[in-house]
Design an enzyme around this catalytic site. Sequence first.
Site, PDB file in Angstrom:
ATOM      1  N   HIS A 118       0.757  -1.150   0.058  1.00  0.00           N
ATOM      2  CA  HIS A 118      -0.092  -0.203  -0.062  1.00  0.00           C
ATOM      3  C   HIS A 118       0.803   1.310  -0.023  1.00  0.00           C
ATOM      4  O   HIS A 118       1.917   1.452   0.721  1.00  0.00           O
ATOM      5  CB  HIS A 118      -1.038   0.180   1.253  1.00  0.00           C
ATOM      6  CG  HIS A 118      -1.534   1.162   1.491  1.00  0.00           C
ATOM      7  ND1 HIS A 118      -2.854   1.660   0.620  1.00  0.00           N
ATOM      8  CD2 HIS A 118      -1.416   2.304   2.244  1.00  0.00           C
ATOM      9  CE1 HIS A 118      -3.183   2.798   0.959  1.00  0.00           C
ATOM     10  NE2 HIS A 118      -2.584   3.247   1.753  1.00  0.00           N
ATOM     11  N   TYR A 119       0.546   2.180  -0.786  1.00  0.00           N
ATOM     12  CA  TYR A 119       1.177   3.500  -0.964  1.00  0.00           C
ATOM     13  C   TYR A 119       0.386   4.684  -0.706  1.00  0.00           C
ATOM     14  O   TYR A 119       0.773   5.509  -0.215  1.00  0.00           O
ATOM     15  CB  TYR A 119       1.990   3.386  -2.252  1.00  0.00           C
ATOM     16  CG  TYR A 119       3.039   2.555  -2.378  1.00  0.00           C
ATOM     17  CD1 TYR A 119       4.461   2.934  -2.044  1.00  0.00           C
ATOM     18  CD2 TYR A 119       2.862   1.212  -2.772  1.00  0.00           C
ATOM     19  CE1 TYR A 119       5.392   1.923  -2.176  1.00  0.00           C
ATOM     20  CE2 TYR A 119       3.486   0.307  -2.920  1.00  0.00           C
ATOM     21  CZ  TYR A 119       5.041   0.585  -2.613  1.00  0.00           C
ATOM     22  OH  TYR A 119       6.134  -0.021  -2.735  1.00  0.00           O
ATOM     23  N   THR A 184       3.584  -5.965   3.411  1.00  0.00           N
ATOM     24  CA  THR A 184       4.895  -6.156   2.491  1.00  0.00           C
ATOM     25  C   THR A 184       5.665  -5.206   1.821  1.00  0.00           C
ATOM     26  O   THR A 184       6.738  -5.378   1.327  1.00  0.00           O
ATOM     27  CB  THR A 184       4.732  -7.541   1.594  1.00  0.00           C
ATOM     28  OG1 THR A 184       3.138  -7.085   1.067  1.00  0.00           O
ATOM     29  CG2 THR A 184       4.530  -8.655   2.528  1.00  0.00           C
ATOM     30  N   GLU A 185       4.943  -4.108   1.543  1.00  0.00           N
ATOM     31  CA  GLU A 185       5.492  -2.932   0.940  1.00  0.00           C
ATOM     32  C   GLU A 185       4.688  -1.484   1.215  1.00  0.00           C
ATOM     33  O   GLU A 185       3.566  -1.664   1.453  1.00  0.00           O
ATOM     34  CB  GLU A 185       5.348  -2.800  -0.656  1.00  0.00           C
ATOM     35  CG  GLU A 185       6.452  -3.682  -1.314  1.00  0.00           C
ATOM     36  CD  GLU A 185       6.385  -3.660  -3.006  1.00  0.00           C
ATOM     37  OE1 GLU A 185       5.990  -2.663  -3.434  1.00  0.00           O
ATOM     38  OE2 GLU A 185       6.435  -4.541  -3.548  1.00  0.00           O
ATOM     39  N   ASN A 186       5.398  -0.433   1.632  1.00  0.00           N
ATOM     40  CA  ASN A 186       4.952   0.625   1.888  1.00  0.00           C
ATOM     41  C   ASN A 186       6.118   1.655   1.864  1.00  0.00           C
ATOM     42  O   ASN A 186       7.098   1.644   2.552  1.00  0.00           O
ATOM     43  CB  ASN A 186       4.160   0.836   3.443  1.00  0.00           C
ATOM     44  CG  ASN A 186       3.689   2.246   3.727  1.00  0.00           C
ATOM     45  OD1 ASN A 186       4.224   2.711   4.543  1.00  0.00           O
ATOM     46  ND2 ASN A 186       2.779   2.676   2.966  1.00  0.00           N
TER      47      ASN A 186
END
Length: 285
Positions: A118-119, A184-186
């Site tokens: 999520h960004y 797992t991503e930010n």
Amino acid sequence: YVVGHNLIKAHAEAWHLYNETYRAKQGGLISITINSDWAEPRNPHNQEDVDAARRYLQFLLGWFAHPIFKNGDYNEVMKKRIRERSLAQGLEQSRLPEFTESEKQRIKGTYDYFGLNHYTTVLTYNMNYPAGVLSYDSDRGVASISDRSWLNSGSLWLKVTPFGFRKLLRWIKEEYNDPPIYVTENGVSERGALNFNDTWRTHYYRSYINEALKAVVLDGVDVRGYTAWTLMDNFEWAVGFDERFGLYHVNFTDPNLPRRPKASARFYSQIINCNGFPDPATGPH
């Protein structure tokens, strides 16, 4: 849709293979990571905009999450929209493939946790495309914009919107029966002149991690882990080396590719060392 369909079936086979052959010996966890923005209605008092936000999420995150985390099949929002548009285009059946009953049983529940990338957040509103347009966007029938007050990043699509992170985490909890979540991503990008004092990235991580903390403490979301994107600058898809997400700067013109920490690396390492935010009154830990 055909590619996504096969991806979901392949994921299920990989999960079952691990579950039946390796889990007892290795004791590992296996699942899938899904990338998703949060969608907010452009006008929260306009039902069309509220519906558009729901469609945005169901077509993005729900496309893969609904079969795996709910019932083995696509969500009704996608099935209805794509079937109706396909028939209006003169086709005999929906462009969204169907799972057989045995495939649904095979897919349902093939997860040990919910992996989330999520960004950013978008503002959504209804967009009616001509019937003859065959595309994901026209099926979804949603247009998105951003609020001009939101801070920019090095990527056109990425606006700094921490509030959406908490809302998305809570939505996953409510929509998919409270799964354990690993982020797992930010992270956030920059482009242009070199600046090791990346105060905007420190602000981004502080704000977003704080929203994840609110989701855990105030909303009861089961967040088990969080991973920053990314340790160092790297090759970012179609934009190459122009957009940098790294906590460490990489000099791509030097054949040795030297890495140097940005200010955000020191901030983030403090959070990891403290397993939380440093207390200014008592020093770094």
